[in-house]
Design an enzyme around this catalytic site. Structure first.
Site, PDB file in Angstrom:
ATOM      1  N   HIS A 259       1.254   2.711  -3.620  1.00  0.00           N
ATOM      2  CA  HIS A 259       0.273   1.951  -4.406  1.00  0.00           C
ATOM      3  C   HIS A 259      -0.008   0.589  -3.766  1.00  0.00           C
ATOM      4  O   HIS A 259       0.834   0.038  -3.064  1.00  0.00           O
ATOM      5  CB  HIS A 259       0.691   1.817  -5.878  1.00  0.00           C
ATOM      6  CG  HIS A 259       1.803   0.873  -6.172  1.00  0.00           C
ATOM      7  ND1 HIS A 259       2.613   1.019  -7.276  1.00  0.00           N
ATOM      8  CD2 HIS A 259       2.265  -0.237  -5.547  1.00  0.00           C
ATOM      9  CE1 HIS A 259       3.496   0.034  -7.311  1.00  0.00           C
ATOM     10  NE2 HIS A 259       3.311  -0.739  -6.268  1.00  0.00           N
TER      11      HIS A 259
ATOM     12  N   ASN B  97       5.441   4.487  -3.638  1.00  0.00           N
ATOM     13  CA  ASN B  97       4.519   5.633  -3.773  1.00  0.00           C
ATOM     14  C   ASN B  97       3.172   5.360  -3.107  1.00  0.00           C
ATOM     15  O   ASN B  97       2.215   6.110  -3.313  1.00  0.00           O
ATOM     16  CB  ASN B  97       4.326   5.982  -5.259  1.00  0.00           C
ATOM     17  CG  ASN B  97       3.711   4.844  -6.060  1.00  0.00           C
ATOM     18  OD1 ASN B  97       3.323   3.819  -5.496  1.00  0.00           O
ATOM     19  ND2 ASN B  97       3.629   5.016  -7.370  1.00  0.00           N
TER      20      ASN B  97
ATOM     21  N   GLU C 245      -2.215   3.124  -8.617  1.00  0.00           N
ATOM     22  CA  GLU C 245      -1.211   4.159  -8.427  1.00  0.00           C
ATOM     23  C   GLU C 245      -1.835   5.396  -7.780  1.00  0.00           C
ATOM     24  O   GLU C 245      -3.060   5.526  -7.746  1.00  0.00           O
ATOM     25  CB  GLU C 245      -0.619   4.543  -9.797  1.00  0.00           C
ATOM     26  CG  GLU C 245      -0.019   3.369 -10.575  1.00  0.00           C
ATOM     27  CD  GLU C 245       1.327   2.905 -10.045  1.00  0.00           C
ATOM     28  OE1 GLU C 245       1.745   3.330  -8.942  1.00  0.00           O
ATOM     29  OE2 GLU C 245       1.976   2.111 -10.744  1.00  0.00           O
TER      30      GLU C 245
ATOM     31  N   ASP D 137      -3.264  -8.844  -9.513  1.00  0.00           N
ATOM     32  CA  ASP D 137      -2.982  -8.129 -10.757  1.00  0.00           C
ATOM     33  C   ASP D 137      -2.123  -8.950 -11.700  1.00  0.00           C
ATOM     34  O   ASP D 137      -1.599 -10.009 -11.321  1.00  0.00           O
ATOM     35  CB  ASP D 137      -2.313  -6.766 -10.460  1.00  0.00           C
ATOM     36  CG  ASP D 137      -1.134  -6.879  -9.480  1.00  0.00           C
ATOM     37  OD1 ASP D 137      -0.645  -7.999  -9.253  1.00  0.00           O
ATOM     38  OD2 ASP D 137      -0.717  -5.836  -8.948  1.00  0.00           O
TER      39      ASP D 137
HETATM   40  P1  PGA Z   1       7.829  -5.290  -3.801  1.00  0.00           P
HETATM   41  O1  PGA Z   1       6.627  -4.555  -4.520  1.00  0.00           O
HETATM   42  O2  PGA Z   1       7.195  -6.336  -2.921  1.00  0.00           O
HETATM   43  O3  PGA Z   1       8.636  -5.919  -4.898  1.00  0.00           O
HETATM   44  O4  PGA Z   1       8.550  -4.266  -3.023  1.00  0.00           O
HETATM   45  C1  PGA Z   1       5.499  -4.228  -3.763  1.00  0.00           C
HETATM   46  C2  PGA Z   1       4.562  -3.393  -4.585  1.00  0.00           C
HETATM   47  O5  PGA Z   1       5.033  -2.611  -5.457  1.00  0.00           O
HETATM   48  O6  PGA Z   1       3.341  -3.486  -4.381  1.00  0.00           O
END
Ligand code: PGA
Length: 235
Positions: free
Chosen positions: A130, A128, A135, A62
């Site tokens: 995702h 959450n 999301e 992404d």
């Molecule tokens: P993080 O984010 O590795 O910074 O915890 C992971 C994500 O939101 O997919």
């Protein structure tokens, strides 16, 4: 799903590295890569190794919409800083968040994935549930698309920006359907704030409310999680 519980994120990065190394020994040529704090220890293990990726392809999950590629917060720049400057790939693809038409850029990206099937997909997970920027409520079969970030993701990511208003509101992300095409998936999660999402991913129903839960339907998934992220699992 295979679940490996490790002591900490350094051990997790090493465990993920060993699986990638084994995959490459077995002919893997295309790695699906992720940004965020989670994969950094894996990238450090890759950098410290004597593995050469210069005949391989990488495809990132992404990118924010509207940040210049050299903006310090862009995922293009993150990948250069954390992996590509030290370990270049023959081809590295990151979605184009600056395309005049993001929908066209998303279709082009899906074509890149079709032409370069991902052998090993690395994933983090949001609090959450995702994966990528998919999301809760996302289409479980969706392909690369433009997404509007939720308040919780904006909140989680604002630590990287001077002010909350600077966090982009849109991103371009591989869809859950694109992610599920990966032949092997490694999901990494560390820390107590991921424990609810990990429990729901492994023990809950497959539901768009927890996008990562769909991984239960994939034949080759390994979750590498530390004890804190595993702390809410029932067994
Ligand atoms: P993080 O984010 O590795 O910074 O915890 C992971 C994500 O939101 O997919």
């Amino acid at each position: 799903m295979d679940v490996k519980i490790v002591k900490d994120k350094v051990a997790g990065g090493q465990a993920a590295f060993e699986l990638i190394k084994a995959g490459i020994d077995n002919g893997a040529k295309v790695l699906g890569l992720a940004t965020g704090s989670t994969p950094i220890t894996l990238y450090q293990a890759m950098i410290a190794s004597d593995l050469d990726f210069s005949n391989m392809t990488s495809i990132n999950l992404d990118e924010y919409v509207g940040l210049a590629e050299d903006n310090p917060q862009s995922y293009h720049q993150f990948m250069k800083d954390n992996l590509f400057n030290q370990k270049p790939f023959a081809h590295s693809y990151v979605p184009n968040g600056n395309a005049a038409n993001i929908e066209d850029a998303a279709a082009d990206y899906e074509q890149i994935i079709a032409e370069n099937p991902i052998d090993i997909q690395i994933l983090g997970i949001g609090r959450n549930g995702h994966i990528g920027f998919n999301e809760p409520g996302s289409d479980l079969k969706g392909l690369t698309h433009k997404v509007q970030l939720t308040e919780s993701t904006i909140e989680a990511n604002k630590r990287f920006f001077d002010k909350e208003e600077d966090v982009p509101r849109y991103a371009i992300s591989m869809g859950i359907g694109s992610i599920m095409k990966g032949k092997q998936i490694l999901l990494l999660a560390y820390g107590e704030d991921k424990a609810d999402a990990i429990k729901a991913t492994i023990e809950g129903p497959v539901t768009p409310d927890v996008p990562a839960s769909v991984l239960q339907e994939h034949a080759n998934v390994t979750l590498i999680i530390d004890e804190a992220a595993a702390s809410k699992l029932s067994k």
